[in-house]
Design an enzyme around this catalytic site. Structure first.
Site, mmCIF file in Angstrom:
data_model
loop_
_atom_site.group_PDB
_atom_site.id
_atom_site.type_symbol
_atom_site.label_atom_id
_atom_site.label_comp_id
_atom_site.label_asym_id
_atom_site.label_seq_id
_atom_site.Cartn_x
_atom_site.Cartn_y
_atom_site.Cartn_z
ATOM 1 N N LYS A 144 0.814 -1.220 0.000
ATOM 2 C CA LYS A 144 0.000 0.000 0.000
ATOM 3 C C LYS A 144 0.847 1.270 0.000
ATOM 4 O O LYS A 144 0.453 2.281 -0.557
ATOM 5 C CB LYS A 144 -0.872 0.015 1.250
ATOM 6 C CG LYS A 144 -2.129 -0.775 1.099
ATOM 7 C CD LYS A 144 -3.064 -0.434 2.239
ATOM 8 C CE LYS A 144 -4.029 -1.583 2.441
ATOM 9 N NZ LYS A 144 -4.352 -1.873 3.792
ATOM 10 N N ARG A 145 1.967 1.183 0.653
ATOM 11 C CA ARG A 145 2.884 2.318 0.727
ATOM 12 C C ARG A 145 3.214 2.895 -0.643
ATOM 13 O O ARG A 145 3.518 4.063 -0.791
ATOM 14 C CB ARG A 145 4.203 1.824 1.345
ATOM 15 C CG ARG A 145 4.511 2.373 2.669
ATOM 16 C CD ARG A 145 5.742 1.787 3.313
ATOM 17 N NE ARG A 145 6.331 0.601 2.760
ATOM 18 C CZ ARG A 145 7.394 0.598 1.950
ATOM 19 N NH1 ARG A 145 7.950 1.731 1.590
ATOM 20 N NH2 ARG A 145 7.886 -0.545 1.514
#
Ligand code: GLU
Length: 466
Positions: free
Chosen positions: A238-239
């Site tokens: 997700k980063r």
């Protein structure tokens, strides 16, 4: 036997880029070989699986057009079958009951770690008779000698000594079967010929092969796909931004662009970058899959998306763009034909969101002028230029490109100025600084009424400055 592949997601989140790539490769392999593509939902982890995730996965696959021929099959509906297989293994002494306490197993683990050994079950209950009445797990009796060979279609031969593999739990104390057992039973029952999945499962494969052999079931072929990394070299998460497939829809990507991007994440065919769906099906093969991890590259995805925006039927893009314009409060039926606007603007945007942003001015007056552009284009001398052009535009008989152009020519002739002296302030007045095609076309699409209104507004703006 004809090819049968499967996609077997665990519904514990949305369909992410990695999952979509796995699904695509399995789908392509089935399509290429005229086989069948099966969807199986691995929802045995009751705490983490949700119906919402199932829906998100189905939605993502539908958006990408990865239609399945069979399923979705839910593992939670197949517990009776798994238990029957476990009982069969028990009856043949290929599995056994184990009542080792958590304390014992924790201690074993600690001791092994302290001795710098790989933590593994020591086979304590292998030859014990544990009553079915006491709390227990069921373990698979892994062969203790010999080795398992995984003939992976991507990785090549992977050989693991059985001594390295301990006796895996196949049924928990609460009676629920575990992942490796359910996968083995399902792959066999669903007659999967090719298991194509992420290489995070490679270490499960020797165990699964041992179980298939114990059950005298055919062993499918395996292809483990390389990991996907973010642009910083860490595993994609997700980063790194949008990893949910549906986020790409919201961000203005076309499904064919994402598919084209995904097919190149770990697979190549010479230097070719652009693949139609038919070409992908024709050219895809597992030999072309790389062993090395592939890195996600947003610029490349944007480049492909821009390519598909430019080359798709404008009517289809219009349909898709409408909702993005709606997000900006614009009703595209109230103004120029959206397909015409798209043809005028499509070279200038990489996503539908950007295309909507740079096309909004055709439908709606903008709020302000960019400072820098205004300082350059809106000098006092522009007032007379804009006034003269406005008069000429008001008299144009039919509001279309050619006559608008003539009115512009007449304006510069009357004033004895170069075209730039008119073009610069006029473009800013009408577009608010948005990227736009030739001015005559821009003006035609914006329409006479809005063009004149915006010219008046620009004149007033310059007068206010003075
Ligand atoms: N359910 C597993 C996962 O989502 C995949 C299992 C498999 O493909 O064998 O990671």
């Amino acid at each position: 036997m004809s090819v049968r592949t499967r996609f077997a997601p665990s519904p514990t989140g949305y369909l992410h880029v990695g999952g979509a790539r796995t699904a695509l490769f399995s789908w392509l392999y089935a399509r290429k070989h005229g086989g069948r593509f099966v969807l199986r939902i691995e929802d045995t982890d009751l705490e983490r699986s949700t119906q919402e995730s199932v829906n998100a996965i189905l939605e993502g696959m539908t958006w990408l057009g990865l239609e399945y021929d069979e399923g979705p099959f839910y593992q939670t509906e197949r517990f009776d079958r798994y238990n029957a297989v476990i009982d069969q293994l028990l009856a043949k002494d290929l599995a056994y009951r184990c009542d080792c306490s958590k304390e014992r197993l924790d201690k074993l683990r600690e001791d092994q770690m302290a001795a710098k050994q790989k933590p593994r079950y020591d086979g304590c209950c292998r030859n014990k008779t544990v009553s079915a009445e006491v709390p227990h797990v069921i373990r698979f009796r892994n062969p203790s000698d010999g080795e398992v060979v995984v003939d992976d279609l991507v990785r090549g031969k992977v050989v693991v000594a059985n001594a390295e593999l301990d006796d895996l739990i196949i049924r928990r104390t609460d009676g629920s079967p575990t992942y490796n057992l359910t996968v083995v039973v399902d792959d066999a029952d669903m007659q999967i010929t090719h298991v194509i999945r992420g290489d995070d499962h490679l270490n499960n494969t020797p165990r699964q092969i041992n179980m298939l052999k114990a059950l005298e079931l055919p062993v499918p072929k395996y292809a483990h796909l390389p990991m996907i990394l973010g642009d910083d070299g860490a595993r994609l998460s997700k980063r790194h931004g949008a990893v949910s497939v549906m986020q790409y829809l919201r961000d203005g990507y076309l499904p064919e662009a994402l598919l084209n991007y995904l097919v190149r994440l770990g697979w190549s065919h010479g230097d070719q970058e652009v693949f139609s769906l038919d070409e992908m099906i024709e050219l895809f093969d597992l030999e072309g899959v790389n062993k090395a991890p592939s890195a996600f590259n947003t610029d490349k995805l944007r480049w492909l998306n821009a390519h598909y925006i430019k080359s798709s039927d404008p009517l289809r893009i219009a349909h898709l763009l409408s909702s993005h314009l709606g997000d900006l409060g614009i009703d595209p039926t109230d103004g120029p034909e959206l397909a015409d606007v798209i043809v005028a603007q499509r070279e200038r945007a990489a996503t539908l969101v950007e295309l909507a942003q740079i096309s909004a001015f055709y439908y709606k007056d903008f709020d302000s002028y960019p400072d820098k552009a205004a300082a350059k284009a809106f000098k006092p001398a522009a007032i007379e230029v804009l006034q003269t052009a406005r008069r000429a535009f008001a008299e144009v008989a039919e509001w279309q490109r050619a006559s608008i152009h003539e009115a512009m020519e007449a304006t510069v002739a009357v004033l004895g100025i170069g075209f730039g002296k008119l073009g610069q302030p006029l473009r800013l007045a009408v577009t608010g600084g948005n990227p736009s095609p030739d001015l005559d076309l821009t003006l035609e699409l914006v329409g006479r009424e809005a063009s004149l209104r915006r010219i008046d507004r620009a004149i007033a703006y310059i007068q206010d400055l003075g």
